[in-house]
Write an enzyme that holds these catalytic residues in place. Structure first.
Site, PDB file in Angstrom:
ATOM      1  N   HIS A  94       2.817   9.935  -3.285  1.00 21.03           N
ATOM      2  CA  HIS A  94       3.209   8.524  -3.118  1.00 21.03           C
ATOM      3  C   HIS A  94       2.114   7.574  -3.582  1.00 21.03           C
ATOM      4  CE1 HIS A  94       0.779   8.446   0.619  1.00 21.03           C
ATOM      5  NE2 HIS A  94       0.850   7.118   0.530  1.00 21.03           N
ATOM      6  N   HIS A 123      -5.967   4.052  -1.558  1.00 18.66           N
ATOM      7  CA  HIS A 123      -6.190   3.912  -0.112  1.00 18.66           C
ATOM      8  C   HIS A 123      -6.245   5.246   0.633  1.00 18.66           C
ATOM      9  CE1 HIS A 123      -1.793   4.261   0.072  1.00 18.66           C
ATOM     10  NE2 HIS A 123      -1.869   4.354   1.399  1.00 18.66           N
ATOM     11  N   HIS A 124      -6.054   6.345  -0.107  1.00 20.53           N
ATOM     12  CA  HIS A 124      -6.242   7.673   0.498  1.00 20.53           C
ATOM     13  C   HIS A 124      -7.450   8.395  -0.103  1.00 20.53           C
ATOM     14  CE1 HIS A 124      -2.827   7.750   3.158  1.00 20.53           C
ATOM     15  NE2 HIS A 124      -2.023   7.366   2.184  1.00 20.53           N
ATOM     16  N   HIS A 142       0.799  -1.225   0.000  1.00 22.15           N
ATOM     17  CA  HIS A 142       0.000   0.000   0.000  1.00 22.15           C
ATOM     18  C   HIS A 142       0.831   1.274   0.000  1.00 22.15           C
ATOM     19  CE1 HIS A 142       0.804  -0.566   4.283  1.00 22.15           C
ATOM     20  NE2 HIS A 142       0.437   0.691   4.503  1.00 22.15           N
ATOM     21  N   ASP A 143       1.992   1.256   0.636  1.00 22.25           N
ATOM     22  CA  ASP A 143       2.832   2.458   0.711  1.00 22.25           C
ATOM     23  C   ASP A 143       4.102   2.349  -0.118  1.00 22.25           C
ATOM     24  OD1 ASP A 143       1.313   4.225   2.186  1.00 22.25           O
ATOM     25  OD2 ASP A 143       2.096   3.561   4.132  1.00 22.25           O
ATOM     26  N   LYS A 190       6.093   5.400  -1.336  1.00 25.88           N
ATOM     27  CA  LYS A 190       6.906   6.242  -0.450  1.00 25.88           C
ATOM     28  C   LYS A 190       8.394   6.119  -0.741  1.00 25.88           C
ATOM     29  CE  LYS A 190       3.784   6.724   3.498  1.00 25.88           C
ATOM     30  NZ  LYS A 190       3.582   6.473   4.943  1.00 25.88           N
ATOM     31  N   ASP A 193      -5.502   1.226   7.378  1.00 25.96           N
ATOM     32  CA  ASP A 193      -4.295   2.050   7.502  1.00 25.96           C
ATOM     33  C   ASP A 193      -4.473   3.135   8.557  1.00 25.96           C
ATOM     34  OD1 ASP A 193      -1.670   2.667   6.726  1.00 25.96           O
ATOM     35  OD2 ASP A 193      -2.351   4.212   5.334  1.00 25.96           O
TER      36      ASP A 193
END
Length: 508
Positions: A395, A421-422, A366-367, A370, A450
């Site tokens: 990201h 996811h954001h 998911h990240d 970054k 998250d």
């Protein structure tokens, strides 16, 4: 060709069932003389079991009760002049019994002409009672039972081939080694019609570096504890010793109590099928098992290669995710926790097994975006300024771009999760401002997981929130930031969420 060894200790101790011979005649003396003449008869170490009927009606009932009569002597004239002929017609055309050898006997040869009877009725011989001397009677029984045996062997072979094809198709549907092991056990039990027998599948594989591993894929009966889901227990020493002997000799082992089948899989792979027996396998079952297990061996090799590739991909995903987590200086167990939490929510939302299996690994990505964010922003202890925040938000898109070109299902879902996811349920999220159900469900699940894990964890820029504070935040933002249904499921099972988080605590 595989070699079957026979143990010497109890090779002749199993008593074989006798051949069934029916005597259907209204004269009691015929029964007595036939039994007396054949009382010591044996064929292939099997004696005779005599079944008696004194009329066609009783004979028909006898055939209905005993489906495995090898030979029947049938009198033509009993309660009617053609009672025996009617019985023959019933057995062949109504009961559909084409295996039993039927020999018509008559004391009145002229009453039912031999040529007409043989032509019209499916019989195997037609004898006048005066013809059957002791020697001729025995000769007739030998030839008839031999014929019956061959017919049953052909029938069993045909059924066995059908079962091999059917069973192989079932095993081919297996998507993992665990499913494969279960399928093999189920189909083997069905295939061999084994009762109260114990089977387990093990494999041995030597890799490039000479490392050898024996894995239990499936077990039943008193060995069931050797194969719990995802766990292979240590194999008992006596069984391991027997298996190693077969691996050394590279041939099957067969005794009255045990069958160990050896099936090579590729250059260095070996499949072992270990079966405890109640009685020895006959030739047909043994050959049927040989064909089936040979097919299974090929399937196993393909599944092993597939699963090795999948496991390698998953391990690399975890290594990459841990590296990103360390670079971001997130809490130590964040990736592990979100994996467990997303899997749990996917199950509670009744997603498909394929979806649950995929999100279990895709969640770790998911990240991944970054990796493109400067450390000065990632590690800033205080609040980000507007310019830094805009850089941080990139990201999500960067993560998508890193994964989007892959055709692998985990990477495909990982790309979607990384990008969405954001996003927010009310459309005020980023990077695309998607709203409601336009946000993919995997993104909606990760969005809440998250945030909940972040709030419950201590970060460099904030202390950990209490459970009550997080619950209140979920209730307040359900329907705005979060999918209201997923928020409801999260709140309903919050105790379980806390248990899951405890499995991967932060490192001090």
């Amino acid at each position: 060709m595989a070699i079957f060894k026979k143990s010497s200790s109890k090779s002749n101790t199993v008593k074989l069932k006798p051949w069934k011979v029916a005597i259907i005649d209204d004269e009691a003396d015929v029964h007595e003389v036939t039994k007396l003449t054949l009382r010591k008869f044996t064929f292939e170490n099997r004696g005779l079991e005599f079944l008696s009927a004194h009329s066609a009606k009783e004979g028909i009932a006898l055939f209905e009760e005993h489906r495995d009569i090898a030979l029947a002597f049938v009198d033509v004239v009993m309660e009617t002049d053609d009672a025996g002929l009617r019985l023959i017609d019933e057995v062949r055309n109504v009961q559909k019994n084409f295996s039993t050898r039927l020999i018509l006997r008559t004391g009145q040869p002229g009453q039912a002409p031999e040529e007409d009877v043989i032509k019209q009725y499916d019989i195997n011989d037609y004898k006048a009672k005066t013809e059957l001397s002791s020697l001729k009677l025995k000769s007739c029984v030998y030839s008839s039972i031999r014929s019956y045996r061959d017919i049953k062997t052909i029938e069993a072979g045909k059924r066995g081939m059908e079962e091999v094809l059917k069973s192989s198709s079932s095993v081919l549907e297996s998507q993992s080694l665990a499913q494969f092991g279960s399928a093999v056990l189920k189909q083997t039990l069905t295939l061999l019609n084994l009762n109260n027998s114990v089977l387990y599948i093990s494999t041995q594989h030597t890799d490039l570096y000479g490392h050898t591993k024996m894995t239990v894929l499936g077990a039943s009966g008193d060995l069931i504890g050797l194969c719990q889901p995802g766990i292979s227990q240590e194999i008992p020493p006596d069984i391991e010793a027997d298996v190693k002997k077969v691996l050394e000799t590279k041939v099957h082992y067969q005794s009255d109590e045990l069958f160990i089948g050896y099936y090579p899989s590729g250059k260095d792979g070996h499949n072992i099928l270990y079966i405890k027996l109640n009685e020895p396998l006959d030739v047909v079952k043994r050959k049927t098992l040989e064909m089936f297990a040979s097919n299974v061996s090929v399937i196993f090799q393909n599944l092993t290669q597939k699963e090795d590739i999948q496991e390698t991909q998953k391990e690399l995903i975890m290594v990459l995710s841990d590296a990103i987590e360390m670079r971001s200086k997130e809490t130590g167990g964040h990736v592990k926790r979100v994996i467990l939490m997303t899997e749990f929510l996917a199950e509670k939302l009744h997603m498909t097994e394929e979806f649950i299996e995929t999100i279990r690994y895709a969640a770790a990505l998911h990240d991944v975006g970054k990796i493109s964010i400067p450390e000065t922003i990632l590690h800033k202890p205080g609040k980000l300024d507007p310019e830094e925040w805009e850089i941080m938000k990139t990201h999500a898109q960067k993560g998508y771009e890193l994964l989007a070109d892959s055709n692998r299902i985990v990477a495909k879902m990982g790309a979607i999760i990384a990008k969405t996811h954001h996003e927010r349920w009310d459309g005020k999220g980023y990077p695309e401002g998607l709203k409601g159900d336009d946000i993919p469900v995997e993104g909606r699940i990760m969005a809440i997981v998250d945030v909940v894990d972040a709030l419950l964890s201590k970060r460099c820029y904030k202390p950990a929130w209490s459970e009550e504070e997080v619950k209140a935040y979920l209730q307040e933002n359900a329907g705005t930031q979060f999918d209201p249904l997923i928020a409801h499921v999260m709140l309903e099972h919050f105790d379980k969420i806390q248990d899951i988080r405890a499995q991967a605590p932060d490192e001090d």
